[in-house]
Design an enzyme around this catalytic site. Structure first.
Site, PDB file in Angstrom:
ATOM      1  N   LYS A 211       0.842  -1.203   0.000  1.00 15.47           N
ATOM      2  CA  LYS A 211       0.000   0.000   0.000  1.00 15.47           C
ATOM      3  C   LYS A 211       0.880   1.257   0.000  1.00 15.47           C
ATOM      4  O   LYS A 211       0.620   2.215  -0.722  1.00 15.47           O
ATOM      5  CB  LYS A 211      -0.922   0.006   1.234  1.00 15.47           C
ATOM      6  CG  LYS A 211      -2.107  -0.944   1.136  1.00 15.47           C
ATOM      7  CD  LYS A 211      -2.916  -0.914   2.412  1.00 15.47           C
ATOM      8  CE  LYS A 211      -4.123  -1.841   2.322  1.00 15.47           C
ATOM      9  NZ  LYS A 211      -5.111  -1.389   1.329  1.00 15.47           N
TER      10      LYS A 211
ATOM     11  N   ARG B 239       8.742  -6.124   9.854  1.00 13.97           N
ATOM     12  CA  ARG B 239       9.285  -7.176  10.700  1.00 13.97           C
ATOM     13  C   ARG B 239       8.136  -7.903  11.407  1.00 13.97           C
ATOM     14  O   ARG B 239       7.059  -7.345  11.611  1.00 13.97           O
ATOM     15  CB  ARG B 239      10.268  -6.630  11.738  1.00 13.97           C
ATOM     16  CG  ARG B 239       9.675  -5.681  12.797  1.00 13.97           C
ATOM     17  CD  ARG B 239       9.565  -6.385  14.137  1.00 13.97           C
ATOM     18  NE  ARG B 239       8.948  -5.609  15.200  1.00 13.97           N
ATOM     19  CZ  ARG B 239       7.657  -5.606  15.454  1.00 13.97           C
ATOM     20  NH1 ARG B 239       6.799  -6.255  14.689  1.00 13.97           N
ATOM     21  NH2 ARG B 239       7.169  -4.925  16.476  1.00 13.97           N
TER      22      ARG B 239
ATOM     23  N   SER C   5      11.017 -10.277  22.132  1.00 13.30           N
ATOM     24  CA  SER C   5      10.168  -9.112  22.336  1.00 13.30           C
ATOM     25  C   SER C   5       8.733  -9.545  22.690  1.00 13.30           C
ATOM     26  O   SER C   5       8.063  -8.893  23.509  1.00 13.30           O
ATOM     27  CB  SER C   5      10.206  -8.268  21.062  1.00 13.30           C
ATOM     28  OG  SER C   5       9.590  -7.061  21.260  1.00 13.30           O
TER      29      SER C   5
ATOM     30  N   GLU D 128       0.985  -2.927  13.107  1.00 11.73           N
ATOM     31  CA  GLU D 128       1.444  -1.649  13.659  1.00 11.73           C
ATOM     32  C   GLU D 128       2.277  -0.937  12.599  1.00 11.73           C
ATOM     33  O   GLU D 128       3.229  -1.525  12.073  1.00 11.73           O
ATOM     34  CB  GLU D 128       2.291  -1.844  14.918  1.00 11.73           C
ATOM     35  CG  GLU D 128       2.673  -0.487  15.529  1.00 11.73           C
ATOM     36  CD  GLU D 128       3.762  -0.567  16.587  1.00 11.73           C
ATOM     37  OE1 GLU D 128       3.464  -0.258  17.741  1.00 11.73           O
ATOM     38  OE2 GLU D 128       4.902  -0.940  16.242  1.00 11.73           O
TER      39      GLU D 128
ATOM     40  N   HIS E  45      18.091   2.967  20.950  1.00 10.50           N
ATOM     41  CA  HIS E  45      17.801   1.545  21.192  1.00 10.50           C
ATOM     42  C   HIS E  45      19.090   0.786  21.523  1.00 10.50           C
ATOM     43  O   HIS E  45      19.132  -0.018  22.446  1.00 10.50           O
ATOM     44  CB  HIS E  45      17.128   0.949  19.961  1.00 10.50           C
ATOM     45  CG  HIS E  45      16.686  -0.464  20.142  1.00 10.50           C
ATOM     46  ND1 HIS E  45      15.553  -0.796  20.856  1.00 10.50           N
ATOM     47  CD2 HIS E  45      17.224  -1.636  19.743  1.00 10.50           C
ATOM     48  CE1 HIS E  45      15.418  -2.101  20.880  1.00 10.50           C
ATOM     49  NE2 HIS E  45      16.417  -2.644  20.205  1.00 10.50           N
TER      50      HIS E  45
HETATM   51  P1  0O2 Z   1      10.047  -4.398  18.827  1.00  7.86           P
HETATM   52  O1  0O2 Z   1      11.431  -4.881  18.672  1.00  7.86           O
HETATM   53  O2  0O2 Z   1       9.608  -3.504  17.713  1.00  7.86           O
HETATM   54  O3  0O2 Z   1       9.070  -5.477  19.077  1.00  7.86           O
HETATM   55  P2  0O2 Z   1       1.660  -1.156  24.463  1.00  7.86           P
HETATM   56  O4  0O2 Z   1       1.967  -2.308  25.340  1.00  7.86           O
HETATM   57  O5  0O2 Z   1       1.269  -1.560  23.063  1.00  7.86           O
HETATM   58  O6  0O2 Z   1       0.704  -0.194  25.085  1.00  7.86           O
HETATM   59  P3  0O2 Z   1       4.211  -0.491  23.472  1.00  7.86           P
HETATM   60  O7  0O2 Z   1       4.254  -1.743  22.683  1.00  7.86           O
HETATM   61  O8  0O2 Z   1       5.436  -0.160  24.257  1.00  7.86           O
HETATM   62  O9  0O2 Z   1       2.996  -0.380  24.431  1.00  7.86           O
HETATM   63  O10 0O2 Z   1       3.812   0.620  22.435  1.00  7.86           O
HETATM   64  P4  0O2 Z   1       4.535   1.912  21.918  1.00  7.86           P
HETATM   65  O11 0O2 Z   1       4.911   2.844  23.015  1.00  7.86           O
HETATM   66  O12 0O2 Z   1       3.601   2.468  20.892  1.00  7.86           O
HETATM   67  O13 0O2 Z   1       5.926   1.402  21.304  1.00  7.86           O
HETATM   68  C1  0O2 Z   1       6.039   0.293  20.494  1.00  7.86           C
HETATM   69  C2  0O2 Z   1       7.288   0.341  19.627  1.00  7.86           C
HETATM   70  O14 0O2 Z   1       7.669   1.696  19.361  1.00  7.86           O
HETATM   71  C3  0O2 Z   1       8.517  -0.289  20.242  1.00  7.86           C
HETATM   72  O15 0O2 Z   1       8.536  -1.646  19.957  1.00  7.86           O
HETATM   73  C4  0O2 Z   1       9.639   0.433  19.507  1.00  7.86           C
HETATM   74  O16 0O2 Z   1       9.798  -0.080  18.180  1.00  7.86           O
HETATM   75  C5  0O2 Z   1       9.084   1.831  19.399  1.00  7.86           C
HETATM   76  N1  0O2 Z   1       9.428   2.638  20.577  1.00  7.86           N
HETATM   77  C6  0O2 Z   1       8.567   3.083  21.519  1.00  7.86           C
HETATM   78  N2  0O2 Z   1       9.208   3.819  22.439  1.00  7.86           N
HETATM   79  C7  0O2 Z   1      10.494   3.854  22.084  1.00  7.86           C
HETATM   80  C8  0O2 Z   1      11.663   4.474  22.649  1.00  7.86           C
HETATM   81  O17 0O2 Z   1      11.620   5.136  23.678  1.00  7.86           O
HETATM   82  N3  0O2 Z   1      12.844   4.281  21.976  1.00  7.86           N
HETATM   83  C9  0O2 Z   1      12.935   3.546  20.824  1.00  7.86           C
HETATM   84  N4  0O2 Z   1      14.123   3.426  20.258  1.00  7.86           N
HETATM   85  N5  0O2 Z   1      11.846   2.946  20.282  1.00  7.86           N
HETATM   86  C10 0O2 Z   1      10.643   3.093  20.897  1.00  7.86           C
HETATM   87  P5  0O2 Z   1       9.100  -2.714  20.972  1.00  7.86           P
HETATM   88  O18 0O2 Z   1       7.964  -3.563  21.401  1.00  7.86           O
HETATM   89  O19 0O2 Z   1       9.881  -2.053  22.055  1.00  7.86           O
HETATM   90  O20 0O2 Z   1      10.150  -3.520  20.146  1.00  7.86           O
END
Ligand code: 0O2
Length: 229
Positions: free
Chosen positions: A50, A73, A79, A168, A184
Site C-alpha cells: 500500500k 518485521r 520481544s 502496527e 535503542h
Molecule cells: P520491537 O522490537 O519492535 O518489538 P503497548 O503495550 O502496546 O501499550 P508499546 O508496545 O510499548 O505499548 O507501544 P509503543 O509505546 O507504541 O511502542 C512500540 C514500539 O515503538 C517499540 O517496539 C519500539 O519499536 C518503538 N518505541 C517506543 N518507544 C520507544 C523508545 O523510547 N525508543 C525507541 N528506540 N523505540 C521506541 P518494541 O515492542 O519495544 O520492540
C-alpha cells in the site's frame, strides 16, 4: 519518572516473576503457529505494498518520493516474551494474537508533513480500519522518542478465505529513525550508576531536540524551494 524508566520498572517486575516461560517456549509456540505467523507476514506485505503504491503515485504527480525506505518485521520471540510478561498474559496463541504489533511496518519519510499525508492516505482506504493512533511527534515520549504509530486492521486474501489482520505502522523521518536506532542500542548498556544513566538520558533528550530542529528546518527549506518552483 520518565516513560522509559516506567517501562524498565515494569520489565523488571515482569522479569522477577518465576521464569517458567522462556524464549525457547515462545519459539516452540510460534513454531506450532506457522500458519498464523504466515498471515502476519502476509499482512505486513499488504501494508508495505500500500505504501509503495502511494509513493509511486505521489512521485508521478509531484516529482519526488515522500518515502525514503520501508522495513517490515515480525516481532521477535524475545520481544513477544517481554510484552507478554509486561502485560501479565499467559503464554498461548490467543495471548500472542492480542498483541497489536506482531506484524510491524516502518515507513521512513522525507519530511514530517509527508508522515501525516501518508497516514491520512492509508487510513482513508476502504479496506483499512484505524484501531489506534499514538502521535509521539505532537506528543514526544519523555525520553525524546518521536514517531507516529498507527494500529490498523486490514484484510489479507488467502486461497479460501479473507482474514482481518492487525498491523502496527510506525512513520518517522530519517532524523527520528537515526535517534531511535541509536537510543535503542545505547539503552541496553548495563551496570551504569544512576548519575551516568541520568547524564546519558539528558544527552539523548538534547539529541532528540536537535533532530526535531533538523526536521523543522528541512521542512522550512522545502517550503522555500517549493515557493521558487
Ligand atoms: P520491537 O522490537 O519492535 O518489538 P503497548 O503495550 O502496546 O501499550 P508499546 O508496545 O510499548 O505499548 O507501544 P509503543 O509505546 O507504541 O511502542 C512500540 C514500539 O515503538 C517499540 O517496539 C519500539 O519499536 C518503538 N518505541 C517506543 N518507544 C520507544 C523508545 O523510547 N525508543 C525507541 N528506540 N523505540 C521506541 P518494541 O515492542 O519495544 O520492540
Amino acid at each position: 519518572m520518565n516513560e522509559l524508566s516506567y517501562k524498565e520498572i515494569m520489565k523488571s517486575i515482569a522479569d522477577s516473576l518465576p521464569a517458567e516461560v522462556t524464549v525457547a517456549d515462545v519459539k516452540a509456540l510460534l513454531g506450532q503457529a506457522k500458519e498464523t505467523m504466515s498471515c502476519y507476514r502476509c499482512a505486513a506485505l499488504e501494508v508495505e505494498t500500500k505504501f509503495k503504491v502511494l509513493d509511486e503515485r505521489f512521485s508521478v504527480q509531484n516529482e519526488r518520493n515522500p518515502i525514503e525506505s520501508i522495513k517490515s518485521r515480525i516481532k521477535s520471540p524475545e520481544s513477544i516474551l517481554e510484552k507478554l510478561r509486561r502485560k501479565n498474559l499467559p503464554l498461548s496463541l490467543a495471548s500472542v494474537q492480542r498483541l497489536n504489533d506482531i506484524a510491524g511496518v516502518r515507513v521512513i519519510c522525507s519530511f514530517v508533513e509527508d508522515i501525516y499525508m501518508l497516514a491520512d492516505c492509508l487510513i482513508s482506504q476502504d479496506d483499512v480500519t484505524l484501531i489506534e493512533t499514538r502521535d509521539y511527534i505532537k506528543h514526544p515520549k519523555k525520553n525524546g522518542y518521536r514517531s507516529l504509530h498507527l494500529i490498523i486492521e486490514t484484510p489479507i486474501f488467502l486461497h479460501d478465505e479473507k482474514r482481518n489482520m492487525r498491523v502496527e505502522v510506525q512513520l518517522r523521518t530519517i532524523a527520528m529513525e537515526t535517534w531511535a536506532n541509536l537510543e535503542h542500542k545505547l539503552r541496553y548498556k548495563k551496570n551504569l550508576d544512576d548519575k551516568t544513566q541520568a547524564d546519558i538520558s539528558e544527552k539523548l533528550l538534547k539529541c532528540a531536540s536537535i533532530c526535531e530542529t533538523l526536521d523543522t528546518q528541512m521542512q522550512d527549506v522545502k517550503h522555500t524551494v517549493d515557493g521558487l518552483i
